[in-house]
Design an enzyme around this catalytic site. Structure first.
Site, short mmCIF file in Angstrom:
data_model
loop_
_atom_site.label_atom_id
_atom_site.label_comp_id
_atom_site.label_asym_id
_atom_site.label_seq_id
_atom_site.Cartn_x
_atom_site.Cartn_y
_atom_site.Cartn_z
N ARG A 54 1.14 -1.23 -0.01
CA ARG A 54 -0.27 -0.13 0.04
C ARG A 54 1.00 1.37 0.20
O ARG A 54 2.12 1.04 0.14
CB ARG A 54 -0.54 -0.12 1.45
CG ARG A 54 -0.79 0.01 2.25
CD ARG A 54 0.19 -0.39 3.64
NE ARG A 54 0.37 1.10 3.26
CZ ARG A 54 0.97 2.51 3.77
NH1 ARG A 54 2.68 1.69 3.42
NH2 ARG A 54 0.64 3.02 3.48
N GLY A 55 -0.21 2.20 -0.20
CA GLY A 55 0.92 3.62 -0.22
C GLY A 55 0.95 4.27 -1.75
O GLY A 55 1.20 3.43 -2.12
N ALA A 56 0.95 5.16 -2.13
CA ALA A 56 0.77 5.40 -3.29
C ALA A 56 1.77 5.31 -4.82
O ALA A 56 1.77 4.91 -5.48
CB ALA A 56 0.26 7.31 -3.55
N ARG A 95 -7.30 0.16 -6.75
CA ARG A 95 -7.55 1.05 -5.74
C ARG A 95 -8.33 2.13 -6.62
O ARG A 95 -6.99 2.69 -6.95
CB ARG A 95 -6.49 0.91 -4.89
CG ARG A 95 -6.28 -0.10 -3.80
CD ARG A 95 -5.56 0.20 -3.03
NE ARG A 95 -5.71 0.93 -2.09
CZ ARG A 95 -5.26 1.00 -0.63
NH1 ARG A 95 -4.05 1.22 -0.61
NH2 ARG A 95 -5.85 2.74 -0.37
N GLN A 207 -1.99 2.70 10.30
CA GLN A 207 -0.83 2.04 9.46
C GLN A 207 0.19 2.83 9.93
O GLN A 207 1.30 2.44 9.96
CB GLN A 207 -0.93 2.87 7.92
CG GLN A 207 -1.89 1.71 6.79
CD GLN A 207 -2.97 2.14 6.94
OE1 GLN A 207 -3.76 2.87 8.28
NE2 GLN A 207 -3.85 2.31 5.82
N ASP A 248 -1.83 10.56 -1.60
CA ASP A 248 -1.70 9.80 -2.73
C ASP A 248 -2.41 10.36 -4.64
O ASP A 248 -2.63 10.12 -5.31
CB ASP A 248 -3.70 8.49 -1.74
CG ASP A 248 -2.15 8.37 -1.08
OD1 ASP A 248 -2.62 8.57 -0.19
OD2 ASP A 248 -2.70 6.68 -1.92
N ASN A 258 -5.30 12.71 1.18
CA ASN A 258 -4.27 11.54 1.64
C ASN A 258 -5.28 10.83 2.82
O ASN A 258 -6.85 11.20 3.23
CB ASN A 258 -3.25 12.50 2.48
CG ASN A 258 -1.98 11.81 3.33
OD1 ASN A 258 -1.16 10.55 1.95
ND2 ASN A 258 -1.53 12.07 4.31
N LYS A 259 -5.13 9.95 3.76
CA LYS A 259 -5.35 9.51 4.47
C LYS A 259 -6.57 9.85 5.24
O LYS A 259 -6.04 10.95 5.95
CB LYS A 259 -3.73 8.40 5.11
CG LYS A 259 -4.71 7.22 6.84
CD LYS A 259 -5.54 6.00 5.67
CE LYS A 259 -5.21 5.15 5.11
NZ LYS A 259 -6.02 4.38 3.53
#
Ligand code: MRU
Length: 376
Positions: A54-56, A95, A207, A248, A258-259
């Site tokens: 995960r993570g852009a 995603r 996370q 992201d 972002n998250k």
């Protein structure tokens, strides 16, 4: 980054098998470190969708490798080009928010368009995936070099430990190496500037608590895990010098997805005069979009992630297990928005591989005058 003294990246070819890609299985951290094998495009799509990775930036790197694996799988088929294009669609649907996914796929498709044989496609998709991965490493390093100046400036003024707050994991686990938000932190720490990181736990998937805390710890960076609601209180009491988060998708106007929860930290930072920076490589900029709140697609995930938590059962025996527990009434519905958008007006600056700029179209254009983006 160093893992038990060994330089380690989040994605690599299997040391003995060139047709296998390996990624760190992030679902197991911080309790267990395991490599997870990807041998075809289904594996790559599964890994992205189910957050093995995960993570852009790492989502983009995995998709680029997924296109290479698709070429490997369809090498002997007459319609290999169609197979690889279908793989691109499949990967692109995993995603919705991180634009690095679409960006990496578009980069691979433009290489594919120049190939006339399956051998050529295979070789070029592989070397282009490697190029994109190397590029991510150098961009994250450059982000760190530019962001370091912000931390240095604070330290020069106060001569005290610089307290940095971050949200989610925009660390090396979210990229190939260095991280985005963490890169300036690692470079400051390595350069002898005393830093301390407030790590938002980042519900629902944690996370921050699981990944950011783990990787900072591996590198010896002092840090404290805090519940998501704590940042505002810390800022009111002067305990946060700077906030640095990842992104992201950043629109050309400088709005930042972002998250989930990032926006609330930006509001608290504004109210308390704390600088709020976003670190991102240019692959995260969506030049097609202007208004982030209206236009950025926000992922909604399973309510299970909100209603359940997983962790290690602590008992006296050495064979402690990972378990999942229900934390609310089983009958209660739950909502799980993965990301939120912080409007540009709340962002002090964007830290990119080309330098730091204002979160605005003029700011971004000053660093990337010729950049354009066309969606796949
Ligand atoms: O849902 P995730 O874990 O993929 O979300 C990750 C984030 O929100 C990160 O902050 C973002 O991708 C930046 S990564 C350098």
């Amino acid at each position: 980054m160093q893992l038990h003294g060994t330089p380690t990246r989040t994605i690599r070819f299997h040391p003995n098998e060139v047709s296998l890609v390996q990624v760190i299985d992030q679902r197991q951290l911080p309790h267990d470190f395991r490599w997870h094998n990807l041998s075809n495009v289904d594996d790559a799509a599964y890994a992205i969708k189910n957050m093995v990775v995960r993570g852009a930036p790492l989502i983009g790197a995995t998709a680029a490798m997924g296109m290479y694996l698709a070429a490997l799988e369809s090498q002997d088929r007459e319609n290999f080009l169609d197979c690889i294009r279908a793989a691109a669609q499949r990967l692109g649907a995993t995603r919705p928010t991180a634009v690095n996914l679409q960006w990496a796929i578009a980069q691979q498709l433009s290489v594919l368009d120049q190939c006339s044989t399956s051998d050529e496609a295979l070789n070029r998709l592989r070397s282009n995936a490697e190029r994109l991965i190397e590029q991510d490493v150098s961009q994250c390093y450059e982000i760190g070099r530019h962001g370091l100046s912000l931390i240095q400036e604070i330290y020069e003024k106060t001569q005290e430990t610089v307290n940095i707050l971050t949200h989610c994991n925009a660390g090396w686990l979210a990229c190939v190496d260095w991280g985005t938000a963490t890169s300036p932190i690692y470079q400051a720490h390595d350069g002898g500037i005393p830093v301390h990181v407030w790590v938002d736990e980042t519900r629902p998937r944690n996370q921050g608590a699981k990944l950011t805390a783990w990787e900072l710890g591996q590198h010896g960076v002092p840090h404290t895990v805090i519940p998501d609601n704590t940042g505002g209180h810390l800022m009111q009491h002067g305990s946060v010098d700077i906030v640095i988060v990842g992104s992201d998708r950043t629109t050309r106007q400088g709005d930042v997805a972002n998250k989930i929860g990032t926006y609330l930290k930006a509001l608290a930072a504004k109210d308390n005069g704390v600088p709020f920076y976003v670190a991102l490589p240019s692959s995260t900029i969506d030049w097609d979009l202007g208004d982030g709140i209206r236009e950025i697609p926000i992922e909604q995930r399973s309510d299970r992630e909100v209603k359940h938590m997983s962790g290690k059962i602590i008992n006296d025996s050495s064979d402690s297990q990972i378990a999942e527990v229900l934390i609310c009434p089983e009958f209660s519905p739950a909502a799980n928005y993965g990301f939120d958008v912080t409007p540009a007006r709340l962002v002090t600056g964007l830290i990119t591989e080309k330098g730091i700029c204002e979160a605005s179209e003029a700011g971004l254009r000053s660093l990337f005058p010729t950049e354009t983006y066309a969606s796949v």
